[in-house]
Scaffold this motif. Structure first.
Motif, PDB file in Angstrom:
ATOM      1  N   SER A  22      23.952  38.215 -64.624  1.00 27.88           N
ATOM      2  CA  SER A  22      22.751  37.840 -65.369  1.00 27.88           C
ATOM      3  C   SER A  22      23.046  38.063 -66.854  1.00 27.88           C
ATOM      4  O   SER A  22      23.178  39.204 -67.295  1.00 27.88           O
ATOM      5  CB  SER A  22      21.558  38.680 -64.921  1.00 27.88           C
ATOM      6  OG  SER A  22      20.403  38.279 -65.614  1.00 27.88           O
ATOM      7  N   CYS A  23      23.160  36.972 -67.600  1.00 29.86           N
ATOM      8  CA  CYS A  23      23.556  37.046 -69.006  1.00 29.86           C
ATOM      9  C   CYS A  23      22.394  36.714 -69.936  1.00 29.86           C
ATOM     10  O   CYS A  23      21.573  35.839 -69.632  1.00 29.86           O
ATOM     11  CB  CYS A  23      24.689  36.062 -69.296  1.00 29.86           C
ATOM     12  SG  CYS A  23      26.164  36.331 -68.293  1.00 29.86           S
ATOM     13  N   ASN A 105      29.702  47.032 -61.575  1.00 29.57           N
ATOM     14  CA  ASN A 105      28.262  47.220 -61.698  1.00 29.57           C
ATOM     15  C   ASN A 105      27.959  47.751 -63.098  1.00 29.57           C
ATOM     16  O   ASN A 105      28.400  48.829 -63.453  1.00 29.57           O
ATOM     17  CB  ASN A 105      27.753  48.195 -60.639  1.00 29.57           C
ATOM     18  CG  ASN A 105      26.245  48.244 -60.590  1.00 29.57           C
ATOM     19  OD1 ASN A 105      25.591  47.228 -60.792  1.00 29.57           O
ATOM     20  ND2 ASN A 105      25.696  49.412 -60.319  1.00 29.57           N
ATOM     21  N   GLY A 106      27.250  46.966 -63.911  1.00 28.76           N
ATOM     22  CA  GLY A 106      26.876  47.434 -65.233  1.00 28.76           C
ATOM     23  C   GLY A 106      26.632  46.305 -66.208  1.00 28.76           C
ATOM     24  O   GLY A 106      26.714  45.124 -65.873  1.00 28.76           O
ATOM     25  N   LEU A 107      26.330  46.697 -67.446  1.00 28.85           N
ATOM     26  CA  LEU A 107      26.073  45.766 -68.537  1.00 28.85           C
ATOM     27  C   LEU A 107      27.299  45.713 -69.436  1.00 28.85           C
ATOM     28  O   LEU A 107      27.787  46.762 -69.875  1.00 28.85           O
ATOM     29  CB  LEU A 107      24.846  46.233 -69.338  1.00 28.85           C
ATOM     30  CG  LEU A 107      24.352  45.317 -70.433  1.00 28.85           C
ATOM     31  CD1 LEU A 107      23.810  44.017 -69.849  1.00 28.85           C
ATOM     32  CD2 LEU A 107      23.259  46.008 -71.245  1.00 28.85           C
ATOM     33  N   HIS A 130      25.372  39.727 -73.720  1.00 29.33           N
ATOM     34  CA  HIS A 130      25.720  40.707 -72.696  1.00 29.33           C
ATOM     35  C   HIS A 130      25.422  40.134 -71.318  1.00 29.33           C
ATOM     36  O   HIS A 130      24.509  39.325 -71.163  1.00 29.33           O
ATOM     37  CB  HIS A 130      24.906  41.988 -72.876  1.00 29.33           C
ATOM     38  CG  HIS A 130      25.196  42.682 -74.157  1.00 29.33           C
ATOM     39  ND1 HIS A 130      24.516  42.415 -75.320  1.00 29.33           N
ATOM     40  CD2 HIS A 130      26.115  43.621 -74.466  1.00 29.33           C
ATOM     41  CE1 HIS A 130      25.004  43.173 -76.282  1.00 29.33           C
ATOM     42  NE2 HIS A 130      25.971  43.904 -75.793  1.00 29.33           N
ATOM     43  N   CYS A 131      26.187  40.597 -70.337  1.00 25.25           N
ATOM     44  CA  CYS A 131      25.946  40.214 -68.949  1.00 25.25           C
ATOM     45  C   CYS A 131      25.877  41.460 -68.085  1.00 25.25           C
ATOM     46  O   CYS A 131      26.680  42.377 -68.239  1.00 25.25           O
ATOM     47  CB  CYS A 131      27.063  39.323 -68.409  1.00 25.25           C
ATOM     48  SG  CYS A 131      27.163  37.701 -69.171  1.00 25.25           S
ATOM     49  N   TYR A 132      24.916  41.458 -67.182  1.00 27.08           N
ATOM     50  CA  TYR A 132      24.862  42.478 -66.144  1.00 27.08           C
ATOM     51  C   TYR A 132      25.578  41.913 -64.929  1.00 27.08           C
ATOM     52  O   TYR A 132      25.274  40.803 -64.490  1.00 27.08           O
ATOM     53  CB  TYR A 132      23.420  42.832 -65.790  1.00 27.08           C
ATOM     54  CG  TYR A 132      23.349  43.800 -64.640  1.00 27.08           C
ATOM     55  CD1 TYR A 132      23.570  45.162 -64.864  1.00 27.08           C
ATOM     56  CD2 TYR A 132      23.120  43.363 -63.345  1.00 27.08           C
ATOM     57  CE1 TYR A 132      23.558  46.050 -63.813  1.00 27.08           C
ATOM     58  CE2 TYR A 132      23.108  44.261 -62.284  1.00 27.08           C
ATOM     59  CZ  TYR A 132      23.327  45.596 -62.528  1.00 27.08           C
ATOM     60  OH  TYR A 132      23.324  46.485 -61.478  1.00 27.08           O
ATOM     61  N   SER A 134      27.074  42.687 -60.911  1.00 27.30           N
ATOM     62  CA  SER A 134      27.052  43.542 -59.741  1.00 27.30           C
ATOM     63  C   SER A 134      27.715  42.794 -58.588  1.00 27.30           C
ATOM     64  O   SER A 134      27.305  41.686 -58.240  1.00 27.30           O
ATOM     65  CB  SER A 134      25.618  43.897 -59.365  1.00 27.30           C
ATOM     66  OG  SER A 134      25.605  44.730 -58.220  1.00 27.30           O
TER      67      SER A 134
END
Length: 141
Positions: A22-23, A105-107, A130-132, A134
């Motif tokens: 998810s960016c 897993n993270g931003l 930024h992208c999250y 997972s």
């Protein structure tokens, strides 16, 4: 019997977790080759990818420059993830994998580079944000 079926359905959904990205991009840099000019704008845009496919949650208020890929193929090199889109975009994310499980897993910092091409526009668009992430994100061979 219903309880057994429900438990089996829950276990199946837990074991089949999706690889998700998810960016959120805030800055967009555009270089135009025909006019030899460039622009820098704050244009909030999003990109959501689940199991290698762009989802309907993706938002780009500038449809003219969208040219967004539907399918994303991962390539992994050290701490960099490259996702090659079927329409020519390249999404680069600097992410760390868990050394034991390979899970991410993270931003993380991200850049999305696109080629703009139509009758009146030819150039590149670079979106920074930024992208999250997972998931496992295994490289396809």
């Amino acid at each position: 019997m219903k309880k057994i079926l429900l438990a089996a359905a829950l276990l199946g959904s837990l074991s089949a977790q999706a690889d998700t990205i998810s960016c959120k991009f805030t800055d967009v840099y555009r270089d135009y080759y025909v006019t030899n000019s460039h622009t820098v704008k704050r244009e909030p845009q999003s990109l959501d990818i689940v199991n290698g496919e762009t989802t309907s949650n993706t938002e780009d208020p500038y449809e003219k420059y969208k040219f967004l890929s539907s399918i994303w193929t991962p390539s992994i090199y050290a701490a960099q993830f490259y996702f090659n889109g079927d329409q020519g975009q390249i999404l680069t994310i600097e992410a760390d994998r868990d050394s034991k499980t390979g899970h991410v897993n993270g931003l993380f910092d991200a850049v999305l580079v696109s080629v703009m091409r139509d009758a009146s526009v030819y150039g590149t668009s670079t979106k920074v944000g930024h992208c999250y992430m997972s998931g496992q994100f295994n490289e396809t061979k």
